[in-house]
Design a protein around this motif. Structure first.
Motif, PDB file in Angstrom:
ATOM      1  N   PHE A  19       0.797  -1.214   0.000  1.00 13.66           N
ATOM      2  CA  PHE A  19       0.000   0.000   0.000  1.00 13.66           C
ATOM      3  C   PHE A  19       0.832   1.268   0.000  1.00 13.66           C
ATOM      4  CE2 PHE A  19       0.542  -0.675   4.526  1.00 13.66           C
ATOM      5  CZ  PHE A  19       0.581   0.580   5.078  1.00 13.66           C
ATOM      6  N   LYS A  20       2.139   1.139   0.177  1.00  9.41           N
ATOM      7  CA  LYS A  20       3.005   2.316   0.096  1.00  9.41           C
ATOM      8  C   LYS A  20       4.410   1.853  -0.268  1.00  9.41           C
ATOM      9  CE  LYS A  20       3.865   4.956   3.829  1.00  9.41           C
ATOM     10  NZ  LYS A  20       3.762   6.022   4.842  1.00  9.41           N
ATOM     11  N   ASP A  21       5.033   2.570  -1.207  1.00  8.72           N
ATOM     12  CA  ASP A  21       6.374   2.235  -1.670  1.00  8.72           C
ATOM     13  C   ASP A  21       7.202   3.518  -1.614  1.00  8.72           C
ATOM     14  OD1 ASP A  21       8.674   1.506  -2.988  1.00  8.72           O
ATOM     15  OD2 ASP A  21       7.653   0.674  -4.733  1.00  8.72           O
ATOM     16  N   THR A  22       7.961   3.663  -0.530  1.00 10.86           N
ATOM     17  CA  THR A  22       8.808   4.836  -0.347  1.00 10.86           C
ATOM     18  C   THR A  22      10.240   4.347  -0.171  1.00 10.86           C
ATOM     19  OG1 THR A  22       8.371   4.867   2.036  1.00 10.86           O
ATOM     20  CG2 THR A  22       6.930   6.211   0.652  1.00 10.86           C
TER      21      THR A  22
ATOM     22  N   TYR B 111       9.073  -0.799   1.718  1.00 13.16           N
ATOM     23  CA  TYR B 111       7.802  -1.320   1.221  1.00 13.16           C
ATOM     24  C   TYR B 111       6.883  -1.474   2.426  1.00 13.16           C
ATOM     25  CZ  TYR B 111      10.546  -2.789  -2.867  1.00 13.16           C
ATOM     26  OH  TYR B 111      11.364  -2.821  -3.961  1.00 13.16           O
ATOM     27  N   PHE B 112       5.662  -1.009   2.315  1.00  9.39           N
ATOM     28  CA  PHE B 112       4.683  -1.132   3.386  1.00  9.39           C
ATOM     29  C   PHE B 112       3.566  -2.057   2.919  1.00  9.39           C
ATOM     30  CE2 PHE B 112       6.929   2.734   4.236  1.00  9.39           C
ATOM     31  CZ  PHE B 112       6.979   2.829   5.612  1.00  9.39           C
ATOM     32  N   TYR B 113       3.356  -3.146   3.653  1.00 10.48           N
ATOM     33  CA  TYR B 113       2.341  -4.130   3.310  1.00 10.48           C
ATOM     34  C   TYR B 113       1.277  -4.188   4.394  1.00 10.48           C
ATOM     35  CZ  TYR B 113       5.263  -6.105  -0.387  1.00 10.48           C
ATOM     36  OH  TYR B 113       5.996  -6.297  -1.532  1.00 10.48           O
ATOM     37  N   ARG B 114       0.067  -4.577   3.980  1.00  9.41           N
ATOM     38  CA  ARG B 114      -1.014  -4.821   4.941  1.00  9.41           C
ATOM     39  C   ARG B 114      -1.845  -5.994   4.448  1.00  9.41           C
ATOM     40  NH1 ARG B 114      -4.141   0.773   3.637  1.00  9.41           N
ATOM     41  NH2 ARG B 114      -4.712   0.296   1.500  1.00  9.41           N
TER      42      ARG B 114
ATOM     43  N   ARG C 272      -0.002  -5.372   9.576  1.00  9.49           N
ATOM     44  CA  ARG C 272       0.885  -4.508   8.787  1.00  9.49           C
ATOM     45  C   ARG C 272       2.333  -4.879   9.039  1.00  9.49           C
ATOM     46  NH1 ARG C 272      -2.024   1.349   9.431  1.00  9.49           N
ATOM     47  NH2 ARG C 272      -3.478   0.502  10.910  1.00  9.49           N
TER      48      ARG C 272
ATOM     49  N   LYS D 178       6.548  -3.645   7.528  1.00 11.34           N
ATOM     50  CA  LYS D 178       7.400  -2.762   6.731  1.00 11.34           C
ATOM     51  C   LYS D 178       8.627  -3.564   6.331  1.00 11.34           C
ATOM     52  CE  LYS D 178       9.867   0.467   8.867  1.00 11.34           C
ATOM     53  NZ  LYS D 178      10.237   1.724   9.554  1.00 11.34           N
TER      54      LYS D 178
END
Length: 72
Positions: free
Chosen positions: A19-22, A25-28, A38, A40
């Protein structure tokens, strides 16, 4: 200890949503009961430190090592 790449592969194979790639990587993952997990994942290379891996496995992924190893 698994690598950050193996943790990313686990998330992808176990149905986690990126859900976010900065800088990480952020997964849920939404569970059947409606709860949300969640995690990271570092974009770095190498192994996850042992003390951190145990925490990720227990508190974030909430699976045992056998299940994790089966999914990677």
């Amino acid at each position: 200890m698994p690598s950050w790449r193996e943790l990313k592969r686990f998330c992808e194979r176990d149905g986690w949503e990126l859900f976010k790639d900065t800088d990480h990587y952020f997964y849920r993952k939404i569970m059947a009961d409606g709860s949300l997990k969640r995690t990271k994942v570092s974009k770095g290379t190498g192994e996850i430190p042992k003390w951190l891996w145990k925490d990720i496995l227990k508190k974030q992924l909430q699976v045992d090592e056998a299940y994790f190893n089966k999914m990677i």
